[in-house]
Every structure is written in structure tokens, then in C-alpha cells.
Write a protein that holds these residues in place. Structure first.
Motif, short mmCIF file in Angstrom:
data_model
loop_
_atom_site.label_atom_id
_atom_site.label_comp_id
_atom_site.label_asym_id
_atom_site.label_seq_id
_atom_site.Cartn_x
_atom_site.Cartn_y
_atom_site.Cartn_z
N ILE A 166 33.21 32.12 26.85
CA ILE A 166 33.64 33.51 27.02
C ILE A 166 33.16 34.43 25.89
O ILE A 166 33.38 35.63 25.93
N ARG A 167 32.48 33.87 24.91
CA ARG A 167 32.03 34.66 23.76
C ARG A 167 31.15 35.84 24.18
O ARG A 167 31.37 36.98 23.78
N GLU A 168 30.13 35.58 24.98
CA GLU A 168 29.20 36.63 25.42
C GLU A 168 29.92 37.67 26.28
O GLU A 168 29.71 38.87 26.14
N LEU A 169 30.81 37.22 27.16
CA LEU A 169 31.56 38.14 28.01
C LEU A 169 32.51 39.02 27.19
O LEU A 169 32.64 40.22 27.45
N LEU A 170 33.12 38.44 26.18
CA LEU A 170 33.96 39.23 25.27
C LEU A 170 33.16 40.33 24.59
O LEU A 170 33.59 41.48 24.50
N ARG A 171 31.97 39.97 24.11
CA ARG A 171 31.12 40.95 23.45
C ARG A 171 30.74 42.07 24.42
O ARG A 171 30.81 43.24 24.08
N ARG A 172 30.37 41.69 25.65
CA ARG A 172 30.03 42.71 26.67
C ARG A 172 31.21 43.63 26.93
O ARG A 172 31.04 44.85 27.04
N LYS A 173 32.40 43.07 27.07
CA LYS A 173 33.60 43.88 27.35
C LYS A 173 33.88 44.86 26.21
O LYS A 173 34.12 46.04 26.42
N LEU A 174 33.86 44.35 24.99
CA LEU A 174 34.18 45.19 23.84
C LEU A 174 33.12 46.27 23.61
O LEU A 174 33.44 47.42 23.29
N ASP A 175 31.84 45.92 23.81
CA ASP A 175 30.77 46.90 23.62
C ASP A 175 30.78 47.99 24.68
O ASP A 175 30.41 49.13 24.41
N GLY A 176 31.18 47.66 25.90
CA GLY A 176 31.14 48.62 27.00
C GLY A 176 32.45 49.33 27.27
O GLY A 176 32.56 50.12 28.21
N ALA A 177 33.47 49.09 26.44
CA ALA A 177 34.80 49.60 26.73
C ALA A 177 35.00 51.05 26.30
O ALA A 177 34.55 51.47 25.24
N THR A 178 35.69 51.79 27.16
CA THR A 178 36.26 53.08 26.80
C THR A 178 37.74 52.78 26.57
O THR A 178 38.42 52.27 27.48
N VAL A 179 38.22 53.07 25.38
CA VAL A 179 39.61 52.73 25.03
C VAL A 179 40.49 53.95 25.24
O VAL A 179 40.16 55.05 24.79
N VAL A 180 41.61 53.73 25.97
CA VAL A 180 42.54 54.82 26.27
C VAL A 180 43.96 54.36 25.99
O VAL A 180 44.26 53.16 25.94
N PHE A 181 44.85 55.34 25.79
CA PHE A 181 46.27 55.02 25.64
C PHE A 181 46.82 54.54 26.97
O PHE A 181 46.31 54.91 28.03
N ARG A 182 47.88 53.75 26.94
CA ARG A 182 48.41 53.19 28.19
C ARG A 182 48.89 54.28 29.15
O ARG A 182 48.86 54.08 30.36
N ASP A 183 49.31 55.43 28.64
CA ASP A 183 49.74 56.51 29.53
C ASP A 183 48.57 57.22 30.19
O ASP A 183 48.76 57.98 31.14
N ASP A 184 47.36 56.97 29.70
CA ASP A 184 46.17 57.65 30.23
C ASP A 184 45.29 56.76 31.11
O ASP A 184 44.30 57.24 31.66
N ILE A 185 45.64 55.49 31.24
CA ILE A 185 44.81 54.59 32.05
C ILE A 185 45.05 54.88 33.54
O ILE A 185 46.19 54.97 33.96
N PRO A 212 51.26 47.56 35.47
CA PRO A 212 52.49 47.84 34.73
C PRO A 212 52.54 49.24 34.12
O PRO A 212 53.60 49.87 34.08
N GLU A 213 51.41 49.74 33.68
CA GLU A 213 51.39 51.08 33.07
C GLU A 213 51.73 52.15 34.11
O GLU A 213 52.50 53.08 33.85
N ALA A 214 51.18 52.01 35.32
CA ALA A 214 51.48 52.97 36.39
C ALA A 214 52.94 52.85 36.81
O ALA A 214 53.61 53.87 37.06
N SER A 215 53.45 51.64 36.87
CA SER A 215 54.85 51.42 37.23
C SER A 215 55.77 52.06 36.19
O SER A 215 56.78 52.67 36.54
N ARG A 216 55.42 51.94 34.93
CA ARG A 216 56.22 52.54 33.86
C ARG A 216 56.22 54.06 33.98
O ARG A 216 57.25 54.71 33.82
N ARG A 217 55.05 54.64 34.28
CA ARG A 217 54.98 56.09 34.44
C ARG A 217 55.83 56.56 35.61
O ARG A 217 56.51 57.58 35.54
#
Length: 185
Positions: free
Chosen positions: A31-50, A128-133
Motif C-alpha cells: 500500500i506504500r505507492e497507493l498511500l503516496r498517490r492518495k496524499l499527493d493528489g488530495a484536497t484536504v477539507v474540514f469535515r463540515d465542508d466535505i 458520518p460527516e453528512a449525518s452529523r450535519r
């Protein structure tokens, strides 16, 4: 980086993936390569904004592998006891691949045997984030959004419950067969 590597992660999910990457044992970790791909391509948002259509940890997601039938699993941090067949851990390449993808989005990953497979998110059934909202909106007196999918309810099978004769259900105070009647008074 391909378009399939673009994903949206909550700050919590991103941090968990960073820790997983730091703990990867070696270069041959599947999973090392997949982790790198995920982290490099991620847009990070707050849980209320996902958006509610994005797979986050503890989301229930319906997805396809290549052209196979849709499967539904809960994407989780670790395997959950008693949930065999219901949970897909992010320590599994498929679970990790689904994390952060939106409905309709696909990603191609390499299996342990070297072959490739494409996973496509069909629907985020629960997030879960949508349910919380939604709960916060209700608490403030707002109107809840319309359900996105079928509402499930637990139904017990009637043949699992042993039948008891009616007389056992009545107490002496219910006028049942053990009731001595008015003459006993």
C-alpha cells in the motif's frame, strides 16, 4: 498524476494516511505507492465542508470492481470484530483506494498478483460527516434533507421467536385462567 488520483480527504483522514505512510515497513509494502498517490493528489477539507458524495472513514459505500456486480462495505480504519464481510479496512488496498473518491469516480490499482483492477464508487450510502450535519440542522430546528437512498429498518424473523401459549402471557391480574374471580375477594 492522473485524474483518478485526485481525491478529497477530511483533515482527520489525511492525518491518518500520513501516519500510515510513516509506518510503512519497506519499499515492497503493497500500500506504500497507493498511500503516496492518495496524499499527493488530495484536497484536504474540514469535515463540515466535505461533500456527502465523498467516501470518508466509516462511510458505507457501494462500489464496483471492474465490470463486476456492486458491493457495499463500510470503509474503516481497522477491521472491526463481528463485522466480517461488512467492513473494508484502509489497510487493504481496495479500502484505501476508495477513501476520498466521489460518486462516479474511479481509480485503478495494482493487485498483489500484479494485475490491475478499477474500482468505481457507485454511491455513498452513508457518510458520518453528512449525518452529523443533518443532526445539527435538526437540533437547530431546521428541515432535514430528503433521504438519498432507501431507508433501512431492522426486521426480526418471526420463526426465530418461540411461540408461547396465550395463557403464559397473562398474569393473574389480567383475568386469565389463574384468576380466582370475584368470589375470592
Amino acid at each position: 498524476m492522473s485524474n483518478t488520483d485526485v481525491c478529497q480527504l477530511t483533515t482527520k483522514d489525511y492525518t491518518i494516511l500520513e501516519v500510515m505512510q510513516e509506518r510503512c515497513l519497506g519499499r515492497d509494502d503493497p500500500i506504500r505507492e497507493l498511500l503516496r498517490r492518495k496524499l499527493d493528489g488530495a484536497t484536504v477539507v474540514f469535515r463540515d465542508d466535505i461533500p456527502p458524495t465523498v467516501v470518508t472513514l466509516s462511510s458505507r459505500v457501494s462500489y464496483r470492481i471492474d465490470d463486476g456486480p456492486a458491493e457495499t462495505r463500510i470503509v474503516a480504519h481497522d477491521e472491526m470484530r463481528g463485522m466480517v464481510g461488512s467492513v473494508l479496512s484502509i489497510t487493504n488496498p481496495r479500502g484505501l483506494a476508495l477513501l476520498g473518491l466521489a460518486e462516479g469516480q474511479s481509480i485503478t490499482i495494482r493487485r498483489i498478483d500484479g494485475e490491475e483492477e478499477t474500482l468505481t464508487v457507485q454511491e455513498v450510502v452513508y457518510q458520518p460527516e453528512a449525518s452529523r450535519r443533518e443532526a445539527d440542522t435538526l437540533q437547530r430546528g431546521g428541515v432535514p434533507p430528503k433521504p438519498r437512498g432507501p431507508i433501512l429498518r431492522l426486521v426480526h424473523r418471526s420463526d426465530d421467536v418461540p411461540l408461547r401459549p396465550k395463557r403464559e402471557l397473562l398474569s393473574p391480574f389480567d383475568g386469565g385462567p389463574d384468576d380466582p374471580g370475584p368470589s375470592a375477594a
